[in-house]
Design a protein around this motif. Sequence first.
Motif, short mmCIF file in Angstrom:
data_model
loop_
_atom_site.label_atom_id
_atom_site.label_comp_id
_atom_site.label_asym_id
_atom_site.label_seq_id
_atom_site.Cartn_x
_atom_site.Cartn_y
_atom_site.Cartn_z
N ILE A 14 -3.03 -5.34 2.40
CA ILE A 14 -3.46 -6.09 1.22
C ILE A 14 -3.13 -7.57 1.28
CG2 ILE A 14 -3.32 -4.10 -0.33
CD1 ILE A 14 -0.62 -5.30 -1.31
N PRO A 40 0.85 -1.19 0.00
CA PRO A 40 0.00 0.00 0.00
C PRO A 40 0.89 1.25 0.00
CG PRO A 40 -0.77 -1.57 1.64
CD PRO A 40 0.54 -2.10 1.11
N ALA A 41 0.36 2.36 -0.48
CA ALA A 41 1.16 3.59 -0.53
C ALA A 41 1.59 3.99 0.87
CB ALA A 41 0.34 4.71 -1.17
N TYR A 42 2.88 4.34 1.01
CA TYR A 42 3.35 4.85 2.30
C TYR A 42 3.30 6.38 2.26
CZ TYR A 42 6.11 6.26 6.22
OH TYR A 42 6.49 6.87 7.39
N SER A 76 -6.94 4.17 -7.85
CA SER A 76 -5.95 4.61 -6.87
C SER A 76 -6.61 5.50 -5.83
CB SER A 76 -4.83 5.38 -7.57
OG SER A 76 -4.19 4.53 -8.50
N THR A 77 -5.96 5.60 -4.69
CA THR A 77 -6.57 6.33 -3.57
C THR A 77 -6.55 7.84 -3.79
OG1 THR A 77 -6.25 4.64 -1.92
CG2 THR A 77 -6.11 6.90 -1.14
N LEU A 135 0.29 3.47 5.92
CA LEU A 135 0.22 2.72 4.67
C LEU A 135 -1.24 2.68 4.24
CD1 LEU A 135 2.63 -0.19 5.52
CD2 LEU A 135 2.89 1.34 3.57
N ILE A 136 -1.48 3.13 3.02
CA ILE A 136 -2.87 3.26 2.58
C ILE A 136 -3.03 2.57 1.23
CG2 ILE A 136 -4.67 4.92 1.97
CD1 ILE A 136 -3.40 6.73 4.13
N ALA A 137 -3.89 1.57 1.20
CA ALA A 137 -4.04 0.74 0.00
C ALA A 137 -4.92 1.43 -1.03
CB ALA A 137 -4.63 -0.62 0.40
N ARG A 138 -5.12 0.75 -2.15
CA ARG A 138 -5.87 1.33 -3.26
C ARG A 138 -7.37 1.46 -2.93
NH1 ARG A 138 -5.64 -2.44 -7.92
NH2 ARG A 138 -3.47 -1.89 -8.04
N ILE A 164 -4.10 11.90 -6.22
CA ILE A 164 -4.37 10.47 -6.41
C ILE A 164 -3.02 9.78 -6.31
CG2 ILE A 164 -5.14 8.73 -8.06
CD1 ILE A 164 -7.46 10.48 -7.61
N ILE A 165 -2.91 8.84 -5.39
CA ILE A 165 -1.63 8.19 -5.17
C ILE A 165 -1.82 6.68 -5.18
CG2 ILE A 165 0.27 7.92 -3.52
CD1 ILE A 165 -0.24 10.87 -2.74
#
Lengths: 399, 412
Positions: B28, A280-282, B277-278, B290-293, A291-292
Amino acid sequence: MDNVVAMVLAGGRVDELLSLTEKRPKSALPIFGIYRIIDFALSNLMHSGIPNAGVLSQYRPYALVRHIGTGEHWDFIGRKRGIRILSPYRGAKASDWYKGTADAVYQNISYIEEFNPEYVLVISADHIYHMNYRQVFQFHVEKKADVTICFTQAKKKTSRFGYGVIDKNDRLVAYQEKPEVPQSNWISMTVYLFKTALLIDCLNTNAREKSHEFGRDIIPRLIQDKRIFGYRFNDYWAYARTIASYYETNMDLLKRKINLDMWQVRTNLSERCGDRDRLPAYIGGHVSNAIISEGCSIRGSVQNSILSPGVFVAPGAEVIGSIIFHDTKIEPRAIVTKVICDKDCHIGEGSVIGGYGDSENSGITLLGKNTIIPPKTVRNAKNVTPSSENRHRQGEEQL
Amino acid sequence: MLLAGGVGSRLNILGRHRAKPAIVFGGIYRIIDFTMSNVANSNIDIVGVLTQYKPLSLMAHLENGRPWDLFGRTRIVEILPPKTGEELSDWYKGTSDAVYQNLGFIEDFSPELVLVVSGDHIYHMNYNELISFHKEKDAEATICLIKVPLKDASQFGLTEIDGKKRIVNWTEKPQDPKTDLASMGVYIFNKDLLVKIVTEVAQRGGVDFAKDVIPVFLARKKVYGFNFSGYWRDVGTIDAYWNANMDMLRENSGLTIEDWKIKTNLSAKGEVGDRPSTYFGRSSKIRNSLIARGCVIEGTVQNSILSPGVKISQNTVVSDSIIFHDTMIHPGSVIEKCIIDKSVTIEDNVRIGEGPSIPNKKFPHHLFTGITVIGKGATIGSHITIGKNCIIEPTALLDKIARKNICSGTTL
């Protein structure tokens, strides 16, 4: 929709997109972080229940071939479902490089005939929209049409499109391809639903002529003696034919004009993550209106931007109003403003890139794939676009 | 042979709907992804997955093995559930019984060695090093060992080894541990001997590797211990689970999932579209998370891990929490040190994690470090306050009229 076969026009390369389409057709251009442009057309086909599609492609199709894969990502897999990439071929009489959209379909008539469908849906892979083609089909049947063409209202009239005049009975009464002075506000979405026999007839006739385009050659001629109807589409529809329109379309997502959740678009998620999945995005820095995607690591600041998977933004770096493709690395204190940055770039520490726009041009800076910007580079020129070939040096070129 | 039947009872409601290996980890992943990826990355091509407890989400996740590239004519993941109708068939009564009932699967491939691993642990290991060690020692069985804190040692099988790394003593979960060298539940056996001993053990009613099978091998004096010194966690308790997740956010914790090339199955069954995407809104504030889609973040998130599809509204603050898929948190809420399962709705102005840390009254050994757990599909009505160490059961519907304050240590 079992009696419809789709032919997807995906071969185009547009010079106006410069280095973005140097190594890939426009339909394979990344957009909104994780998608490629063709995903919208393929997802529409999937949601409309059209079981078979042929993808017509000739310009550098590798990215497209890999992206489509077996077609499973759009459920085009099974005994009665499939997707086929139809490349130009040689050896038979009627084969050569595709000389136009109509010629591309003409050279693959045998693919269509394999399924013996009642209808053929011809669509472009280059547009961003969400549409259920069942409604077009229903309209087509209700109107007892020979051909139905979908139109959308132009945001501004430019001579890039085909314009149609539709009467109050939805009959298409006039059509002009790329006119200097358009007669109406309705532009063609390059979505045509044909009766199969009529399509094959038209293509056989057209094959003997010099020019082979649906918009320029086939449609105008049909208006005289066939029942051609115009289907008016009123939802979001966008294109990316120029750097500026590609940029604007991306920004529409940040303006929340597009609801991707509702559109339920599918893509090929396994590209570029062969041996591991991305985390997941850090997020450890500042993010606002952005949008990341997964696999990004943000320790600096990201505003009004769209980041594809795997982008690294170091502490003190700033990304403003930009579109950054996969796995680009932005080093500490670099400032990136209004840049479209292709995959695998490296922007050195303390560099200042982009942000010199004025009203005369788009003001967008384009970095080709694999560009390396050395530390502390400060560009004063507008619209710099190093091409992807300049891997270890810095090239530039005026937009 | 991958043992994936774990019940994970100390994980309480997180394990209510799924086997322990299928519990979400790190946004995830699922716990089993670590073992599956280790097996695949060690080029072990044939995997039998022994399932029994709530196997559906596990089976959906493993699919046909393709996410781990264990897919093809000679690369196989076979799910081996209990079966009836044959002489040797029944519910699995223990770990070695599960393997015993599937000896036919092993014999089909006539391997030289059999690796028995558990799908319950977070670690990265190349089993080829273990195999080389096993061959070098000319061992009949080799057991992977790791040093654990002495205070936790009583939860494990403990060993002593001699100067040649031969295992000379073995005690399963002793009350009063004298050594801190624990078994990781990773064994490699010579196949012919394993088949013989597992069969003998089964015929006299033995069912468990640690209790029944290993002692038989030990008596033959050719069992060696392979020391593993990397990151390894048995996430068998809520606290251990929370801490291992948080290790993803801690520098130098040793948990580096991406470097370990861990693979998961990203295409959840039944999902109509892929998640975009987020989106991070103008009012979002994120720190060390940490942030997933597929998330939409308008509020504040700190030191937390969010699975795909989580929505955090404006003026909401989430800290030190783990939130599973598709949970929605409305404006004005404050969530602290909470594990929230899938598809939970938290309405506006809810506060979770407030008050003193009183251990959970019903499960004092499950929840005592301040973590509150909200079950799958629960709804928490607006203006409700929930304390620490609470358990809110799956699909609970909490209404502020019924109760506004839920004290620390409550189970609902």
